[in-house]
Design an enzyme around this catalytic site. Structure first.
Site, mmCIF file in Angstrom:
data_model
loop_
_atom_site.group_PDB
_atom_site.id
_atom_site.type_symbol
_atom_site.label_atom_id
_atom_site.label_comp_id
_atom_site.label_asym_id
_atom_site.label_seq_id
_atom_site.Cartn_x
_atom_site.Cartn_y
_atom_site.Cartn_z
ATOM 1 N N GLY A 1 10.696 0.368 34.424
ATOM 2 C CA GLY A 1 9.285 0.341 34.012
ATOM 3 C C GLY A 1 8.657 -1.027 33.862
ATOM 4 C CD GLU B 1 10.950 -0.926 27.999
ATOM 5 O OE1 GLU B 1 10.803 -1.218 29.202
ATOM 6 O OE2 GLU B 1 11.702 -0.020 27.605
ATOM 7 C CG ASP B 2 7.798 0.539 30.452
ATOM 8 O OD1 ASP B 2 8.480 0.523 29.400
ATOM 9 O OD2 ASP B 2 7.969 1.389 31.348
ATOM 10 C CG ASP C 1 7.567 7.071 23.181
ATOM 11 O OD1 ASP C 1 6.554 7.306 22.533
ATOM 12 O OD2 ASP C 1 8.243 7.972 23.736
ATOM 13 C CG PHE D 1 3.773 10.829 29.358
ATOM 14 C CD1 PHE D 1 4.948 10.495 28.697
ATOM 15 C CD2 PHE D 1 3.723 10.711 30.735
ATOM 16 C CE1 PHE D 1 6.057 10.042 29.396
ATOM 17 C CE2 PHE D 1 4.833 10.267 31.454
ATOM 18 C CZ PHE D 1 5.999 9.933 30.775
ATOM 19 N NE ARG E 1 9.486 3.872 38.121
ATOM 20 C CZ ARG E 1 9.917 3.968 36.862
ATOM 21 N NH1 ARG E 1 9.291 3.314 35.914
ATOM 22 N NH2 ARG E 1 10.944 4.718 36.555
HETATM 23 P P1 IMP Z 1 11.670 4.653 23.614
HETATM 24 O O1 IMP Z 1 13.127 4.385 23.682
HETATM 25 O O2 IMP Z 1 11.367 6.031 23.121
HETATM 26 O O3 IMP Z 1 10.887 3.607 22.861
HETATM 27 O O4 IMP Z 1 11.157 4.731 25.080
HETATM 28 C C1 IMP Z 1 10.921 3.665 25.882
HETATM 29 C C2 IMP Z 1 10.953 4.107 27.314
HETATM 30 O O5 IMP Z 1 10.433 5.411 27.487
HETATM 31 C C3 IMP Z 1 10.080 3.201 28.147
HETATM 32 O O6 IMP Z 1 10.849 2.238 28.755
HETATM 33 C C4 IMP Z 1 9.487 4.122 29.162
HETATM 34 O O7 IMP Z 1 10.290 4.115 30.318
HETATM 35 C C5 IMP Z 1 9.566 5.503 28.573
HETATM 36 N N1 IMP Z 1 8.238 5.955 28.096
HETATM 37 C C6 IMP Z 1 7.830 6.086 26.829
HETATM 38 N N2 IMP Z 1 6.568 6.507 26.763
HETATM 39 C C7 IMP Z 1 6.156 6.627 28.030
HETATM 40 C C8 IMP Z 1 4.912 7.002 28.630
HETATM 41 O O8 IMP Z 1 3.900 7.308 27.973
HETATM 42 N N3 IMP Z 1 4.899 7.009 29.986
HETATM 43 C C9 IMP Z 1 5.957 6.662 30.753
HETATM 44 N N4 IMP Z 1 7.133 6.289 30.246
HETATM 45 C C10 IMP Z 1 7.222 6.269 28.889
HETATM 46 MG MG MG Z 2 11.322 2.273 30.905
#
Ligand code: IMP
Ligand code: MG
Length: 189
Positions: free
Chosen positions: A41, A96-97, A100, A149, A162
């Protein structure tokens, strides 16, 4: 019916990355930086960010999987590709993108911290604080967004979208499934 709706335009993103890079340039003046992107991402955000950095930069990548193809975190973080560079004694910026739940970054942060960097900070394009499951803050964050999302600018849904140049909210539905099967287009943008 699903649709894509632009929430952050290309120019808004460009301006924000300029600001983030200016802060990073100030904070790391006189130092070398090891910029570590989290695949897949972060690849577009990181490419834009590093081109605005004026300190000496080395890039590396880690690939993790925490979601499978779902839109909800499984909570399990797996390292699929580890770094090639060594972290010990270096100034490391993890890119990081989006944060979440925070599980991915928390895991990688602790993992890299244990390898003895001179400093370790995190830079993210997006933050969804409403969804946090573990306490984690980005040092340099672009935009704070509600619990949507989103896709585009590196972020995917089932590996598609992407390449979209803007960040869009995806309201998944039959239409998007069909668009994915036909290849990622710019319908409804
Ligand atoms: P976390 O571990 O829950 O913080 O998730 C982080 C990863 O989840 C990111 O690197 C994204 O790849 C993916 N992610 C979380 N939210 C989204 C979203 O809204 N769209 C696309 N990918 C997401
Ligand atoms: Mg990711």
């Amino acid at each position: 019916m699903g649709k894509l709706e632009v929430v952050l335009t290309e120019s808004e993103i460009r301006e924000k990355i300029d600001e983030l890079a200016a802060r990073i340039n100030r904070d790391y003046a006189g130092k070398e930086l090891l910029v570590v992107g989290i695949l897949r991402g972060a690849f577009i955000f990181m490419a834009d960010l590093v081109r605005r950095l004026e300190v000496p930069v080395v890039v590396d990548f880690v690939a993790v999987s925490s979601y499978g193809d779902a839109t909800v975190s499984s909570g399990i973080v797996r390292i699929i590709k580890d770094m090639d560079e060594s972290v010990a004694g270096r100034h490391v910026l993890l890119v990081e993108d989006i944060i979440d739940s925070g599980l991915t970054l928390k895991y990688l942060y602790d993992y890299l911290k244990a390898r003895g960097p001179a400093s370790l900070r995190v830079c993210t394009l997006l933050d969804k604080p409403d969804r946090r499951q573990v306490d984690f803050q980005s040092d340099y964050n672009g935009f704070t967004i509600p619990d949507y999302f989103v896709v585009g600018f590196g972020l995917d849904y089932k590996q598609f979208y992407r390449n979209l140049p803007a960040v869009c909210v995806l309201h998944p539905g039959k239409e998007d499934e069909e668009a994915c099967l036909q290849g990622p287009g710019r319908r409804n943008l």
